[in-house]
Design an enzyme around this catalytic site. Structure first.
Site, PDB file in Angstrom:
ATOM      1  N   GLU A 164       0.838  -1.195   0.000  1.00 31.95           N
ATOM      2  CA  GLU A 164       0.000   0.000   0.000  1.00 31.95           C
ATOM      3  C   GLU A 164       0.880   1.255   0.000  1.00 31.95           C
ATOM      4  O   GLU A 164       1.829   1.336   0.791  1.00 31.95           O
ATOM      5  CB  GLU A 164      -0.912   0.036   1.237  1.00 31.95           C
ATOM      6  CG  GLU A 164      -1.985   1.106   1.103  1.00 31.95           C
ATOM      7  CD  GLU A 164      -2.947   1.140   2.301  1.00 31.95           C
ATOM      8  OE1 GLU A 164      -4.102   1.517   2.105  1.00 31.95           O
ATOM      9  OE2 GLU A 164      -2.518   0.794   3.424  1.00 31.95           O
ATOM     10  N   GLY A 299       3.508   2.127  10.306  1.00 36.54           N
ATOM     11  CA  GLY A 299       3.910   1.263  11.405  1.00 36.54           C
ATOM     12  C   GLY A 299       3.351  -0.131  11.295  1.00 36.54           C
ATOM     13  O   GLY A 299       3.898  -1.077  11.848  1.00 36.54           O
ATOM     14  N   ALA A 300       2.225  -0.269  10.588  1.00 37.45           N
ATOM     15  CA  ALA A 300       1.589  -1.567  10.427  1.00 37.45           C
ATOM     16  C   ALA A 300       0.728  -1.520   9.171  1.00 37.45           C
ATOM     17  O   ALA A 300       0.337  -0.449   8.708  1.00 37.45           O
ATOM     18  CB  ALA A 300       0.737  -1.917  11.644  1.00 37.45           C
ATOM     19  N   MET A 301       0.429  -2.703   8.621  1.00 38.97           N
ATOM     20  CA  MET A 301      -0.310  -2.780   7.362  1.00 38.97           C
ATOM     21  C   MET A 301      -1.286  -3.945   7.403  1.00 38.97           C
ATOM     22  O   MET A 301      -0.935  -5.058   7.771  1.00 38.97           O
ATOM     23  CB  MET A 301       0.676  -2.942   6.192  1.00 38.97           C
ATOM     24  CG  MET A 301       0.020  -3.152   4.850  1.00 38.97           C
ATOM     25  SD  MET A 301      -1.061  -1.768   4.408  1.00 38.97           S
ATOM     26  CE  MET A 301      -2.188  -2.608   3.297  1.00 38.97           C
ATOM     27  N   GLU A 302      -2.527  -3.683   6.940  1.00 34.55           N
ATOM     28  CA  GLU A 302      -3.656  -4.576   7.143  1.00 34.55           C
ATOM     29  C   GLU A 302      -3.815  -5.680   6.106  1.00 34.55           C
ATOM     30  O   GLU A 302      -4.945  -6.108   5.817  1.00 34.55           O
ATOM     31  CB  GLU A 302      -4.952  -3.755   7.181  1.00 34.55           C
ATOM     32  CG  GLU A 302      -5.321  -3.070   5.856  1.00 34.55           C
ATOM     33  CD  GLU A 302      -4.799  -1.659   5.706  1.00 34.55           C
ATOM     34  OE1 GLU A 302      -5.313  -0.917   4.836  1.00 34.55           O
ATOM     35  OE2 GLU A 302      -3.872  -1.286   6.452  1.00 34.55           O
ATOM     36  N   HIS A 335      -6.838  -1.416  15.187  1.00 34.21           N
ATOM     37  CA  HIS A 335      -6.958  -0.648  13.941  1.00 34.21           C
ATOM     38  C   HIS A 335      -6.800  -1.551  12.728  1.00 34.21           C
ATOM     39  O   HIS A 335      -7.641  -1.559  11.815  1.00 34.21           O
ATOM     40  CB  HIS A 335      -5.903   0.458  13.931  1.00 34.21           C
ATOM     41  CG  HIS A 335      -5.879   1.285  12.675  1.00 34.21           C
ATOM     42  ND1 HIS A 335      -6.390   2.553  12.603  1.00 34.21           N
ATOM     43  CD2 HIS A 335      -5.391   1.020  11.442  1.00 34.21           C
ATOM     44  CE1 HIS A 335      -6.223   3.042  11.390  1.00 34.21           C
ATOM     45  NE2 HIS A 335      -5.605   2.118  10.660  1.00 34.21           N
ATOM     46  N   GLU A 336      -5.719  -2.328  12.701  1.00 39.05           N
ATOM     47  CA  GLU A 336      -5.459  -3.168  11.526  1.00 39.05           C
ATOM     48  C   GLU A 336      -6.500  -4.271  11.389  1.00 39.05           C
ATOM     49  O   GLU A 336      -6.867  -4.654  10.268  1.00 39.05           O
ATOM     50  CB  GLU A 336      -4.056  -3.769  11.612  1.00 39.05           C
ATOM     51  CG  GLU A 336      -2.919  -2.759  11.777  1.00 39.05           C
ATOM     52  CD  GLU A 336      -2.905  -1.677  10.718  1.00 39.05           C
ATOM     53  OE1 GLU A 336      -3.418  -1.895   9.608  1.00 39.05           O
ATOM     54  OE2 GLU A 336      -2.370  -0.587  11.008  1.00 39.05           O
ATOM     55  N   HIS A 339      -9.607  -3.083   9.717  1.00 42.01           N
ATOM     56  CA  HIS A 339      -9.429  -3.046   8.263  1.00 42.01           C
ATOM     57  C   HIS A 339      -9.810  -4.365   7.599  1.00 42.01           C
ATOM     58  O   HIS A 339     -10.091  -4.382   6.389  1.00 42.01           O
ATOM     59  CB  HIS A 339      -7.971  -2.762   7.919  1.00 42.01           C
ATOM     60  CG  HIS A 339      -7.598  -1.319   7.925  1.00 42.01           C
ATOM     61  ND1 HIS A 339      -8.323  -0.350   7.282  1.00 42.01           N
ATOM     62  CD2 HIS A 339      -6.537  -0.670   8.487  1.00 42.01           C
ATOM     63  CE1 HIS A 339      -7.734   0.824   7.435  1.00 42.01           C
ATOM     64  NE2 HIS A 339      -6.653   0.657   8.174  1.00 42.01           N
ATOM     65  N   GLU A 358      -9.216   4.381   6.576  1.00 45.91           N
ATOM     66  CA  GLU A 358      -8.391   4.790   7.705  1.00 45.91           C
ATOM     67  C   GLU A 358      -9.170   5.498   8.811  1.00 45.91           C
ATOM     68  O   GLU A 358      -8.932   5.255   9.998  1.00 45.91           O
ATOM     69  CB  GLU A 358      -7.240   5.669   7.218  1.00 45.91           C
ATOM     70  CG  GLU A 358      -6.334   5.003   6.186  1.00 45.91           C
ATOM     71  CD  GLU A 358      -5.671   3.736   6.694  1.00 45.91           C
ATOM     72  OE1 GLU A 358      -5.716   3.459   7.913  1.00 45.91           O
ATOM     73  OE2 GLU A 358      -5.113   2.997   5.868  1.00 45.91           O
TER      74      GLU A 358
END
Length: 885
Positions: A164, A299-302, A335-336, A339, A358
Site C-alpha cells: 500500500e 507502522g503496520a499494514m492490514e 486498527h489493523e 481493516h 483509515e
C-alpha cells in the site's frame, strides 16, 4: 495502515428536519474513477510463482493472469516497476484456440507501466496472460524487501512485502488499483528450513532437494492487489482460536513470548468485531507478522489475513516496554483488524475515499479499546485526536476528507491527519448524532451490501441514513466534501426562569487567514451547564441558532466533546467558566483547554487565557489533563529557543506547575496506581527534561550511572524515559557510551531504540555526529532516516541542510512512498523564515507540481510559527511578569 490511540463516546443528538440540510455540498454521482490504466481489460485471478534470491536482492517471477478483455484492443497495459520481462504470452480461455505471437514489450518507468502490443487485434473475451520476469528486492519497506537484524546467533535476513498504496507492481505485473479486485494463488521456492507466510494458509509444501522447498498457499478471496502479502525468514508462530478462526503471531525466532499480549488481544478483538459488523471474519486464519526495523511512512499494514507490523508496535520486551507501549500495541492491532472488514472485505473504489479505510479503522480501534479496556480510561484521547486533525485542518493547505487523487505520489500523501484523525472525529460526531445502535446497524447493512466489492463514501451514508431516518448524508457532506474547521461563537448567554439562552453563530477557525470568508456547515451542537446532568442539543444551520440550556451557571458548548468544531466564548463567559474549571468534567476540561490554546495561538483570544487555565488546574486533576498541559508547555517553550533570558522566565513558571505534580506521583511506581498515572509519569519526565528541570535531569543521570551496581535504578517502565533524558542532555563521553551500547546490543527492538536516542542530543556537535552516523551502514538500513528525523526535532535547519546536501545517499534510506514528504518535514519545527525558501527550492527541484502539498504545509507552518513567536510570546511574557515569573 497507521492508526491513533483514541476512543469514541456516543451521545444522542436531537433530530432535525430533512429540509434543514437540503442544500449541503453534493458528492459526485459519476461512476468513473481516476485511473492510470486503460479500462479495456480486467483481471479476475492471478497465479503467482516467485523465487527470491535474498543474497543478491533479486527475484524470479512468473504469473498467469486470467483476464477479461472488454473491448477490442491491440495492447494491454498494466502496472510494473523495476521489472525485466523474458517472456509474455496470451492464450484464449475456452472456445477457438487463437495463437498470438509474442508481443512488443514497452516499459514506461515514469508511468510505472508495461504495455504489451500485438500485431493482430484481441477480441473481447476471456484470456490468460502469462509473464515471466525478474524483479528487485529493496532495502526499504516498498514492494518485496529485506530486513537485516542482529541476534545472539548472528546477523539474520528476512523478507517481507509492503504494497500500500501502489507497490504491488514491484512484485507482480498487475492492475495495481484498488477497484481491480481479483483472487490470488501464490507459490514460492524458498529455503526449506525457513517459514513462508502469506494471506492464506499453506496448502502444500514440497521438498525440492538441495535445501529448497516449494510452498503453495491456498487461493485468496477476491481482494485488491495492495492487500497481498509474502514473508520469509527464520520465524516462529504462536496461535490461538477465536470464533473458529486460527489467530497467529509470527516473530523472529526467540521473540514469540513477547507477542503474548498481542495474541490475547487479537482473540478478544476478533470476537468483538464479528459481533459488531454482523459479518463473520471470512478467512480461515489471521496472522500478525512482527518485523524488525521501521519505516518513515507506516507502522503496520492490514494485509488480509496477514497483518504486517514492525516489532516496536507489536512486541512487548520486558526490559524496555511501558504501559504506553502496551496500549499502543492494542490500539494498532485493533486498527489493523478493523481493516479486515473496512478496507479488505469492502474497499474504497479509489484513493479519493481512503478515509473510508483509515478514518473508520481509527474510530473502530478507539471504540474497541475503550470497551475492552475501560481500566485504561482512554475516553479523553478522542480530544487529542480531534486536536491533531484541527491543527492540520486550520491552515490554507488543508484538503477535504474526500479528496481528489490522480497520482501515486498524491495517494501516498493522502495518508495524513485529515484522512485519519478528521475522518475518525467526523464518524464519532455522526455516530453521536444518530445513536450508537443505529450507526452499527447502518454499518452492518453497508458490509452486507458491498462485501468483496468497492465503494465511495456515499455508499456508507446511504445505508446509515436509511437506518436512522435522519439527514446523515447532508451533514456528512458538509464535513467531508469541504475542508476546514467550523467555529461556534457563543455571542450571548442570558439566564431567565432557570434556563440559559445561548445565541450561537457559526464561523470558521483558521490559523493563517484572518480575513477568510467562512464556509458554511450544519453543525450538531451539544451544550450543558456546569454541574448539570442533562445536555441539550441543536443544529446550527444557516450560520445562527439559539439554544435553551437548563440552569443558570456557566455553560459548556460541545459538552462531551463529540463535535468537530472550535468554540469561542465571549470574555465574560470564559471568565465564568474559568472560575468553575475544577467542577467541569475532565473531557470538557481537555476540550476547553484545546480550544483556548488554539484560539489563543491564532490571536482570536488572549493566549494568556490558556495560562490562566493551567494555573487553575488542581494538582489532583485527571492525569490526562496534566499530560496535555505538559505537552503544551513544552511546545510553548520551543518558541523561546535562542532567547535564553525570556526562556528562563517561562521555564520557571512551567517547572513550578509541573514539578509538584511529578513529586506527587514520584519516580517509583505504586502497586495499585491507575494506568493513566504510569503514562503521566513518563510524560512529565519528558517534558521536565525538555524544560531543563535540574532535578529530573540530575536524577536521570544518577540512575543511568548507577545501573551497573543497582538493578532497580533503570526499571523497565522508565528505561526509555531515563535514557531519553540522558541522551537529550548528553556530553560527548555520554554520547559515546550510548553509542557503544547500541553497537553491541543484539535485540533489534532495543538496538533500534538506542540508535534513535543518539539523534536527540541538544548539543549541536553531537547532533552532527548522529547525522554522519546515519549515512553509514551501522544503524541498519531502516533506522537511518529516523535518525535524521530525530535530529530535526531539535535542530531542524541542521537536519534539512544535511539531508538535502546528501540527497542521493539519503534517498536510499527513505521509503519511496514517503520521499515527497520526508525532506520538507525535517524543517517543520523551524523558526527561521529563511527555511521557507529552502523548502520551496527543494520542492521545485524534486517534487512534481501537483504533489507539493506537504512541502506547502511545512512552509505555512514555519510562517505560522514565526508569527506566534513574534506576536504571541509578548503576551505570555506580560502574563508571566504579572504572575510573578
Amino acid at each position: 495502515m497507521r492508526r491513533y490511540l483514541v476512543t469514541a463516546i456516543a451521545l444522542a443528538l436531537a433530530g432535525v428536519s430533512m429540509a434543514a440540510v437540503a442544500d449541503a455540498p453534493k458528492a459526485s454521482t459519476a461512476v468513473l474513477t481516476t485511473t492510470q490504466l486503460p479500462r479495456s481489460v480486467r483481471p479476475t485471478h492471478y497465479d503467482v510463482s516467485v523465487t527470491p534470491h535474498a543474497e543478491s536482492l533479486s527475484f524470479d517471477g512468473k504469473v498467469g493472469v486470467n483476464i477479461e478483455v472488454l473491448q477490442p484492443t491491440t495492447s494491454i497495459t498494466l502496472n510494473a516497476i523495476d521489472m525485466k520481462f523474458s517472456g509474455v504470452s496470451l492464450m484464449p480461455v475456452g472456445g477457438k484456440k487463437v495463437m498470438y505471437s509474442a508481443p512488443k514489450v514497452t516499459v514506461d518507468a515514469a508511468a510505472q507501466t508495461a504495455t504489451f502490443t500485438w500485431a493482430q487485434p484481441i477480441a473481447p473475451g476471456s484470456y490468460q496472460l502469462s509473464m515471466t520476469y525478474t524483479g528487485k528486492i529493496g532495502t526499504q519497506a516498498n514492494g518485496l524487501f529485506v530486513i537485516d537484524y542482529d541476534t545472539k546467533a548472528g546477523n539474520k535476513r528476512a523478507l517481507y512485502t509492503q504494497f500500500e498504496n501502489s507497490d504491488a507492481r514491484r512484485f507482480i505485473p498487475s492492475w495495481d488499483e484498488p477497484a481491480y479486485k481479483a483472487t490470488f494463488t501464490l507459490e514460492a521456492t524458498v529455503p526449506a528450513e525457513q517459514m513462508a507466510v502469506s494471506n492464506m494458509p499453506v496448502a502444500q509444501k514440497t521438498d525440492l532437494g538441495g535445501g529448497l522447498a516449494r510452498v503453495r498457499f491456498a487461493p485468496s478471496p477476491k481482494m485488491s492487489t495492495y492487500l497481498l502479502f509474502f514473508g520469509l525468514g527464520e520465524f516462529e508462530r504462536a496461535t490461538t482460536q477465536s470464533d473458529g478462526t486460527e489467530i497467529g503471531v509470527i516473530t523472529q525466532k526467540g521473540a514469540v513470548s513477547q507477542a503474548t499480549f498481542a495474541l490475547d488481544s487479537a482473540k478478544a478483538v476478533l470476537h468483538e468485531y464479528n459481533e459488531y459488523f454482523g459479518t463473520p471474519y471470512p478467512l480461515p486464519k489471521l496472522d500478525n507478522i512482527a518485523s524488525p526495523g521501521r519505516s518513515q511512512f507506516f507502522g503496520a499494514m492490514e494485509n488480509w489475513g496477514a497483518i504486517y507490523t514492525f516489532e516496536y508496535a507489536l512486541l512487548l520486551d520486558p526490559s524496555i516496554s511501558t504501559q504506553a507501549d502496551k496500549e499502543e500495541v492494542f490500539s494498532i492491532a485493533a486498527h489493523e483488524m478493523a481493516h479486515q472488514w473496512f478496507g479488505d472485505l469492502v474497499t474504497m473504489r479509489w484513493w479519493d475515499d481512503l478515509w473510508l479505510n483509515e478514518g473508520f479503522a481509527s474510530w473502530m480501534a478507539a471504540r474497541t479499546t475503550e470497551k475492552l479496556h475501560p481500566e485504561w480510561n482512554t475516553a479523553l484521547s478522542a480530544v487529542d485526536v480531534r486536536e491533531g486533525a484541527m491543527e492540520r485542518d486550520a491552515i490554507a493547505t488543508t484538503h477535504p476528507v474526500v479528496q481528489h487523487v490522480e497520482t501515486v505520489e498524491q495517494a501516498s500523501q493522502a495518508f495524513d491527519a485529515i484522512t485519519y484523525s478528521k475522518g475518525e472525529a467526523v464518524i464519532r460526531m455522526l455516530e453521536g448524532y444518530v445513536g450508537a445502535d443505529t450507526w452499527r446497524e447502518g454499518v452492518r447493512r453497508y458490509m452486507k451490501a458491498h462485501a468483496y466489492s468497492n465503494t465511495v463514501s456515499d455508499d456508507l451514508w446511504r445505508e446509515v441514513e436509511a437506518t436512522a431516518g435522519k439527514p446523515v448524508t447532508a451533514i456528512a457532506h458538509d464535513f467531508t466534501l469541504q475542508p476546514g474547521v467550523p467555529m461556534i461563537r457563543v455571542e450571548a448567554a442570558a439566564c431567565t426562569a432557570g434556563k440559559t439562552t445561548l445565541t450561537l453563530a457559526q464561523g470558521e477557525f483558521t490559523k493563517d487567514r484572518p480575513n477568510k470568508k467562512p464556509l458554511s456547515w450544519r453543525v450538531p451542537v451539544i451544550a450543558q451547564a456546569v454541574g448539570a446532568t442533562s445536555p441539550v442539543s441543536t443544529l446550527v444551520s444557516g450560520g445562527h441558532a439559539t439554544l435553551d440550556v437548563p440552569g443558570c451557571g456557566p455553560v459548556i458548548v460541545n459538552a462531551g466533546q463529540s463535535g468537530y468544531y472550535r468554540t469561542l466564548y465571549a470574555p465574560a463567559q470564559f471568565a465564568a467558566i474559568k472560575d468553575s474549571y475544577a467542577k467541569i468534567a475532565p473531557i470538557d476540561q481537555l476540550g476547553l483547554s484545546g480550544d483556548t490554546w488554539a484560539l489563543g495561538m491564532a490571536g482570536l483570544q488572549p493566549v494568556s487565557d490558556y495560562l490562566d487555565l493551567v494555573k487553575a488546574t488542581s494538582i489532583d486533576a485527571d492525569p490526562q489533563i496534566w499530560g496535555d498541559i505538559a505537552g503544551k508547555l513544552a511546545s510553548l517553550d520551543s518558541y523561546y529557543d535562542g532567547d535564553a533570558t525570556r526562556q528562563t522566565a517561562f521555564r520557571k513558571f512551567a517547572i513550578a506547575r509541573l514539578g509538584p505534580v511529578f513529586i506527587r506521583i514520584g519516580w517509583q511506581e505504586r502497586p495499585d496506581e491507575a494506568t493513566s498515572v504510569k503514562i503521566l509519569r513518563i510524560e512529565l519526565i519528558g517534558a521536565l527534561s525538555k524544560l531543563g528541570d535540574p532535578a529530573v535531569v540530575q536524577e536521570s543521570l544518577r540512575r543511568y550511572k548507577a545501573q551497573a551496581s543497582d538493578p532497580k535504578a533503570l526499571p523497565a517502565a522508565l528505561r526509555k524515559s531515563i535514557l531519553a533524558v540522558v541522551a537529550r542532555h548528553a556530553d560527548a563521553a555520554t554520547w559515546d557510551q550510548l553509542h557503544a551500547e547500541a553497537k553491541v546490543e543484539k535485540t533489534p527492538l532495543v538496538k533500534d531504540e538506542l540508535y534513535g536516542l543518539l539523534s536527540i542530543a541538544e548539543d549541536k556537535a553531537l547532533a552532527q555526529r548522529a547525522l554522519d552516523l546515519a549515512l553509514t551502514d551501522e544503524p541498519g538500513a531502516t533506522n537511518s532516516s529516523g535518525m535524521i528525523s530525530g535530529v530535526s526535532r531539535s535542530h531542524p535547519e541542521l537536519a534539512f541542510d544535511f539531508a538535502t546536501a546528501h540527497i542521493d545517499q539519503v534517498n536510499k534510506k527513505v521509503d519511496s512512498s514517503a520521499s515527497s514528504r520526508y525532506y520538507p518535514m525535517l524543517a517543520a519545527t523551524s523558526l527561521d523564515p529563511a527555511m521557507i525558501g529552502k523548502v520551496k527550492a527543494y520542492a521545485d527541484a524534486h517534487v512534481a507540481a501537483g504533489s507539493r502539498r506537504d512541502a506547502e504545509t511545512v512552509m505555512a507552518s514555519i510562517k505560522y510559527r514565526v508569527q506566534v513567536r513574534n506576536e504571541r510570546l509578548p503576551v505570555v511574557d506580560a502574563w508571566l511578569k504579572k504572575n510573578g515569573h
